[in-house]
Design a protein around this motif. Structure first.
Motif, PDB file in Angstrom:
ATOM      1  N   TYR A 109       0.832  -1.140   0.131  1.00  0.00           N
ATOM      2  CA  TYR A 109       0.039   0.046  -0.002  1.00  0.00           C
ATOM      3  C   TYR A 109       0.875   1.294  -0.083  1.00  0.00           C
ATOM      4  O   TYR A 109       2.169   1.212   0.389  1.00  0.00           O
ATOM      5  N   ARG A 110       0.035   2.390   0.033  1.00  0.00           N
ATOM      6  CA  ARG A 110       0.755   3.652   0.159  1.00  0.00           C
ATOM      7  C   ARG A 110      -0.209   4.399   0.980  1.00  0.00           C
ATOM      8  O   ARG A 110      -1.360   4.520   0.867  1.00  0.00           O
ATOM      9  N   ASP A 111       0.759   5.083   2.037  1.00  0.00           N
ATOM     10  CA  ASP A 111      -0.163   5.886   2.853  1.00  0.00           C
ATOM     11  C   ASP A 111       0.514   7.157   3.024  1.00  0.00           C
ATOM     12  O   ASP A 111       1.998   7.341   3.308  1.00  0.00           O
ATOM     13  N   ALA A 112      -0.237   8.303   2.697  1.00  0.00           N
ATOM     14  CA  ALA A 112       0.455   9.364   2.725  1.00  0.00           C
ATOM     15  C   ALA A 112       1.795   9.436   1.558  1.00  0.00           C
ATOM     16  O   ALA A 112       2.896  10.308   2.091  1.00  0.00           O
ATOM     17  N   GLY A 113       1.678   9.109   0.663  1.00  0.00           N
ATOM     18  CA  GLY A 113       2.823   8.824  -0.266  1.00  0.00           C
ATOM     19  C   GLY A 113       4.154   7.809  -0.093  1.00  0.00           C
ATOM     20  O   GLY A 113       4.728   7.756  -0.979  1.00  0.00           O
ATOM     21  N   ARG A 114       3.816   7.461   1.232  1.00  0.00           N
ATOM     22  CA  ARG A 114       4.967   6.475   1.592  1.00  0.00           C
ATOM     23  C   ARG A 114       4.447   4.906   1.362  1.00  0.00           C
ATOM     24  O   ARG A 114       3.307   4.633   1.786  1.00  0.00           O
ATOM     25  N   PRO A 115       5.539   3.912   0.644  1.00  0.00           N
ATOM     26  CA  PRO A 115       4.997   2.769   0.505  1.00  0.00           C
ATOM     27  C   PRO A 115       4.837   2.003   2.068  1.00  0.00           C
ATOM     28  O   PRO A 115       5.606   2.255   3.001  1.00  0.00           O
ATOM     29  N   GLY A 116       4.351   0.815   2.238  1.00  0.00           N
ATOM     30  CA  GLY A 116       4.001  -0.032   3.453  1.00  0.00           C
ATOM     31  C   GLY A 116       3.577  -1.357   2.697  1.00  0.00           C
ATOM     32  O   GLY A 116       3.200  -1.462   1.700  1.00  0.00           O
ATOM     33  N   THR A 117       3.907  -2.186   3.531  1.00  0.00           N
ATOM     34  CA  THR A 117       3.524  -3.626   3.579  1.00  0.00           C
ATOM     35  C   THR A 117       2.781  -4.390   4.683  1.00  0.00           C
ATOM     36  O   THR A 117       3.166  -4.086   5.747  1.00  0.00           O
ATOM     37  N   LEU A 118       1.977  -4.764   4.552  1.00  0.00           N
ATOM     38  CA  LEU A 118       1.146  -5.645   5.406  1.00  0.00           C
ATOM     39  C   LEU A 118       1.179  -7.043   5.222  1.00  0.00           C
ATOM     40  O   LEU A 118       0.939  -7.585   4.112  1.00  0.00           O
ATOM     41  N   THR A 119       1.818  -7.834   6.061  1.00  0.00           N
ATOM     42  CA  THR A 119       1.860  -9.281   5.891  1.00  0.00           C
ATOM     43  C   THR A 119       1.106 -10.019   7.062  1.00  0.00           C
ATOM     44  O   THR A 119       1.027  -9.554   8.217  1.00  0.00           O
ATOM     45  N   GLU A 120       0.321 -11.006   6.361  1.00  0.00           N
ATOM     46  CA  GLU A 120      -0.803 -11.641   7.489  1.00  0.00           C
ATOM     47  C   GLU A 120      -1.033 -12.901   6.937  1.00  0.00           C
ATOM     48  O   GLU A 120      -0.737 -13.470   5.755  1.00  0.00           O
ATOM     49  N   ARG A 121      -1.270 -13.870   7.847  1.00  0.00           N
ATOM     50  CA  ARG A 121      -1.576 -15.317   7.588  1.00  0.00           C
ATOM     51  C   ARG A 121      -3.142 -15.450   8.298  1.00  0.00           C
ATOM     52  O   ARG A 121      -3.564 -15.228   9.196  1.00  0.00           O
ATOM     53  N   SER A 122      -3.998 -15.282   7.019  1.00  0.00           N
ATOM     54  CA  SER A 122      -5.426 -15.244   7.074  1.00  0.00           C
ATOM     55  C   SER A 122      -6.090 -16.515   7.312  1.00  0.00           C
ATOM     56  O   SER A 122      -5.534 -17.637   6.433  1.00  0.00           O
ATOM     57  N   ARG A 123      -7.158 -16.884   8.129  1.00  0.00           N
ATOM     58  CA  ARG A 123      -7.761 -18.052   8.331  1.00  0.00           C
ATOM     59  C   ARG A 123      -9.133 -17.671   7.572  1.00  0.00           C
ATOM     60  O   ARG A 123      -9.657 -16.895   7.971  1.00  0.00           O
ATOM     61  N   PHE A 124      -9.720 -18.788   6.977  1.00  0.00           N
ATOM     62  CA  PHE A 124     -11.022 -18.842   6.267  1.00  0.00           C
ATOM     63  C   PHE A 124     -11.541 -20.203   6.479  1.00  0.00           C
ATOM     64  O   PHE A 124     -11.113 -21.425   6.776  1.00  0.00           O
ATOM     65  N   VAL A 125     -13.118 -20.061   6.603  1.00  0.00           N
ATOM     66  CA  VAL A 125     -13.664 -21.370   6.745  1.00  0.00           C
ATOM     67  C   VAL A 125     -14.904 -21.175   5.725  1.00  0.00           C
ATOM     68  O   VAL A 125     -15.271 -20.150   5.489  1.00  0.00           O
ATOM     69  N   ARG A 126     -15.559 -22.344   5.379  1.00  0.00           N
ATOM     70  CA  ARG A 126     -16.681 -22.080   5.008  1.00  0.00           C
ATOM     71  C   ARG A 126     -17.929 -21.973   6.007  1.00  0.00           C
ATOM     72  O   ARG A 126     -18.174 -22.620   7.038  1.00  0.00           O
ATOM     73  N   GLU A 127     -18.632 -21.131   5.703  1.00  0.00           N
ATOM     74  CA  GLU A 127     -19.710 -20.695   6.464  1.00  0.00           C
ATOM     75  C   GLU A 127     -21.254 -20.661   5.650  1.00  0.00           C
ATOM     76  O   GLU A 127     -21.186 -19.960   4.493  1.00  0.00           O
TER      77      GLU A 127
END
Length: 139
Positions: A109-127
């Protein structure tokens, strides 16, 4: 999803490559998932559709694709933050015949012109037969 949200999304994405990074046109990738005409077939497809929703500011879809036990009542996105690129690092399960899955990713992403990175391990299920986001662990 709301009509105003769908109109804004269509205006912003007509003929463009999908924000999810698949390389396909938005109309043939995440758009049918966002508008409810199809469902994400895998946990990774849901992750990609959620990234696209963040990139497009579609909070209605984000809430709809969140597990009922962890879904916030409302969601406000930071208007100064622009999601630019998604990298899928790893997937575990989350296929057509699975009930659970995880997706590890880097969201740039870019926030206020500065680059950034979000790293996440997301969990998903069937509902109720469809993939939904449960939660994620950021690193």
């Amino acid at each position: 999803m709301g009509k105003g949200s769908a109109r804004r999304r269509a205006n912003a994405t007509t003929g463009r490559t999908c924000p999810c990074g698949s390389g396909r046109a938005y109309d043939g990738c995440c758009s049918p998932i966002h508008d409810g005409s199809t469902q994400a077939s895998t946990a990774e497809a849901l992750m990609r559709s959620r990234f696209s929703a963040f990139a497009l500011g579609d909070t209605a879809y984000l809430l709809h694709s969140w597990h009922s036990s962890t879904r916030p009542e409302r969601l406000e996105l930071d208007r100064g933050q622009r999601w630019t690129r998604l990298e899928i690092v790893d997937t575990e399960r989350g296929g057509l015949l699975d009930a659970t899955g995880t997706v590890t990713f880097h969201a740039h992403y870019r926030d206020a012109g500065r680059p950034g990175t979000l790293t996440e391990r997301s969990r998903f299920v069937r509902e109720d037969g469809r993939w939904v986001y449960v939660d994620g662990e950021q690193s």
